[in-house]
Design an enzyme around this catalytic site. Structure first.
Site, PDB file in Angstrom:
ATOM      1  N   CYS A 198     -18.082 -34.407  -8.351  1.00  0.00           N
ATOM      2  CA  CYS A 198     -18.043 -34.000  -9.759  1.00  0.00           C
ATOM      3  C   CYS A 198     -17.672 -35.187 -10.662  1.00  0.00           C
ATOM      4  O   CYS A 198     -18.485 -36.062 -10.874  1.00  0.00           O
ATOM      5  CB  CYS A 198     -17.095 -32.816  -9.941  1.00  0.00           C
ATOM      6  SG  CYS A 198     -17.433 -31.856 -11.429  1.00  0.00           S
TER       7      CYS A 198
ATOM      8  N   HIS B  17     -18.967 -28.677  -5.950  1.00  0.00           N
ATOM      9  CA  HIS B  17     -17.718 -28.722  -5.172  1.00  0.00           C
ATOM     10  C   HIS B  17     -17.939 -28.167  -3.764  1.00  0.00           C
ATOM     11  O   HIS B  17     -18.008 -26.945  -3.581  1.00  0.00           O
ATOM     12  CB  HIS B  17     -16.623 -27.924  -5.884  1.00  0.00           C
ATOM     13  CG  HIS B  17     -16.116 -28.584  -7.120  1.00  0.00           C
ATOM     14  ND1 HIS B  17     -15.089 -29.502  -7.108  1.00  0.00           N
ATOM     15  CD2 HIS B  17     -16.511 -28.491  -8.413  1.00  0.00           C
ATOM     16  CE1 HIS B  17     -14.865 -29.935  -8.340  1.00  0.00           C
ATOM     17  NE2 HIS B  17     -15.717 -29.336  -9.152  1.00  0.00           N
TER      18      HIS B  17
ATOM     19  N   GLU C 193     -15.852 -28.140  -1.383  1.00  0.00           N
ATOM     20  CA  GLU C 193     -14.592 -27.676  -0.788  1.00  0.00           C
ATOM     21  C   GLU C 193     -14.313 -26.193  -1.024  1.00  0.00           C
ATOM     22  O   GLU C 193     -13.483 -25.599  -0.325  1.00  0.00           O
ATOM     23  CB  GLU C 193     -13.412 -28.517  -1.310  1.00  0.00           C
ATOM     24  CG  GLU C 193     -13.076 -28.355  -2.780  1.00  0.00           C
ATOM     25  CD  GLU C 193     -13.906 -29.241  -3.707  1.00  0.00           C
ATOM     26  OE1 GLU C 193     -13.508 -29.414  -4.866  1.00  0.00           O
ATOM     27  OE2 GLU C 193     -14.954 -29.760  -3.266  1.00  0.00           O
TER      28      GLU C 193
END
Length: 509
Positions: free
Chosen positions: A79, A167, A169
């Site tokens: 990001c 993202h 994660e």
């Protein structure tokens, strides 16, 4: 030398989550603020640049010199990290016409690129950004796109550097774990040998080397962190570890003796100190929560200090500090102001003159439990819900008295025992009863009563940073309420807290 991944934190709310995902893949990693670059030696296998609440176009946006590591290590920009890479290499980042937040799908994927191996076309990803990379620099190639974001992922040709606009994660990115595994294994060459067993083995060896024949004193709380720290130290130095377990009179019903027995069965050299009266007397008349915390911390230190001085020639203080506490104290925005005053023995006085040893300060809470399991620690301790440092003092709103403590202990015991027998205890992250500073009218038998209110709290969470109230069955709540009112003298009303964090906190004080 332990191989590791360095995560440079630009202030993203997801930074700790990146670390957790990397460690779930059995790769050790460390989080460092972007402005405190650690030593980059041969143990470092790669670097991840986190997201950020800032825009790369802001004047006060976090800045870092990419040349310090870009040429020598594989890098993954996430990001903000990706946008920073692009902008500072000659590309252009502009405000998005529509804020790109939420689920999206990768409609184009360069399947030949190592980062995207085994990730299918159409894979769902999670976007959270207000800017877009509108133009990539020379030498960059687009390796993934969505229907609205052309540069969803890029690769810098001839290097092991990558940027992704989403993202990986978060669980909403369905193939995020695969992407991270590709980066860690195929690109960084990590061997994935960081396991609870390997941590135990290397930590015990390290503790022996550091402590030698010195004596260590450690304050036990009955919780997971201090218990696992104690067992690790015991494995390393045996009876040179002196544990002190203080009964502050604010523990759960019968907890002091039960936990003390558990410690002794584990072979720990532990001494129990009954200090109930001293704590309660010092808290008489005190209503303000932070003042309660400070009094409890001060009295604990006094008692702990007295007990520690009975151990001759002690050199070290053992602590159960875990990694989130360490990260919080060296955050991007400077030392955090949110560390509560009861996270002690952190406030130990200088006159103790002890060196500090923290065997768990690289672990997250869930990792501490896994290490505890590898050490063979009883599930009764490992599966215990988190319990606040000041104990029931911050679950009794207002002034604390011995009578209120006894009432709350009884009500809490009924609550927790029902959660256990119903199978709900392990489904809940944390639960407890709260004694409210209000009285209400009731009818018991033919008599009108004017008695106290107990509030029940139960939440689901991963690490306590956010939490949602647990949807306990009505039948179970009815049973618990009935038992408390019928068996605990002084209570005529039970309520259930249905607030989430945020905006509410888990504890009431």
């Amino acid at each position: 030398m332990q191989e590791k991944i360095i995560i440079l934190d630009f202030g993203s709310q997801y930074t700790q989550l990146i670390a957790r995902r990397v460690r779930e893949l059995n790769v050790y990693c460390e989080i460092h603020p972007f402005n405190h670059l650690p030593q980059l030696d041969s143990s470092v296998k790669g670097i991840i640049l986190s997201g950020s609440p800032y825009s790369v176009r802001q004047e006060d946006a976090p800045q870092i010199d990419l040349s310090l590591f870009h040429a020598n290590f594989p890098v993954l920009g996430v990001c903000y990290g990706a946008q920073y890479f692009a902008q500072h290499s000659g590309g252009e980042v502009i405000p998005s016409t529509i804020r790109e937040y939420g689920r999206a799908n990768l409609l184009y994927i360069d399947e030949s690129n190592s980062l995207l191996k085994n990730i299918p076309k159409g894979s769902q990803v999670w976007m959270s950004h207000g800017d877009t990379i509108s133009e990539i620099p020379a030498g960059f190639e687009v390796i993934a796109s969505t229907d609205t974001v052309e540069v969803a992922a890029f690769h810098i040709k001839g290097t092991k550097s990558y940027g992704i606009q989403f993202h990986p994660e978060v669980t909403h990115s369905t193939d995020g774990k695969q992407l991270l595994e590709n980066f860690l294994v195929d690109i960084c060459g990590c061997s994935r040998d960081w396991t609870p067993d390997s941590f135990v083995e290397s930590t015990i060896a390290s503790l022996r080397g550091k402590i030698g024949n010195d004596k260590v004193v450690l304050g036990l709380s009955g919780g997971v962190d201090s218990s696992v720290a104690a067992v690790l130290l015991h494995k390393a130095i045996g009876t040179n570890l002196h544990c002190i377990f203080v009964d502050n009179g604010l523990l759960r019903k019968d907890e002091f003796q039960q936990v003390l027995d558990s410690y002794q069965h584990m072979g720990l050299n532990v001494r129990g100190v009954d200090a109930k009266d001293r704590f309660i007397s010092q808290l008489t008349g005190i209503k303000e929560p932070e003042q309660k915390r400070k009094i409890i911390g001060r009295v604990f230190i006094e008692i702990f200090d007295d007990a520690a001085h009975e151990v001759k020639d002690v050199k070290w203080l053992g602590q159960g500090t875990i990694y989130p506490d360490v990260i919080e104290s060296v955050s991007v925005k400077g030392p955090s102001a949110t560390i509560k005053s009861h996270h002690n023995v952190g406030g130990l006085p200088d006159f103790m003159k002890l060196k500090v040893i923290e065997p768990l300060n690289t672990l997250f809470k869930d990792e501490v439990r896994k290490v505890g399991k590898a050490l063979g620690i009883d599930d009764i301790i490992l599966s215990r819900h988190p319990f606040p440092g000041p104990g029931l003092a911050i679950r009794i709103l207002g002034e604390i008295t011995a009578e209120k403590v006894a009432i709350l202990q009884e009500a809490d015991s009924i609550y927790i025992n029902n959660l256990k027998t119903s199978g709900w205890y392990d489904k809940v992250w944390q639960a407890g009863a709260i004694f409210l500073p209000v009285q209400s009218v009731g009818v018991m038998g033919d008599e009108r009563t004017y008695e106290n209110v107990i509030c029940l709290r139960a939440v689901g969470s991963v690490d306590g940073m956010t939490a949602d109230w647990s949807h306990l069955p009505y039948e179970l709540l009815a049973k618990i309420s009935n038992e408390i009112i019928n068996n605990v003298k002084g209570i005529n009303r039970v309520v259930y807290d249905i607030s989430s964090k945020p905006p509410a906190t888990i504890e009431w004080e």
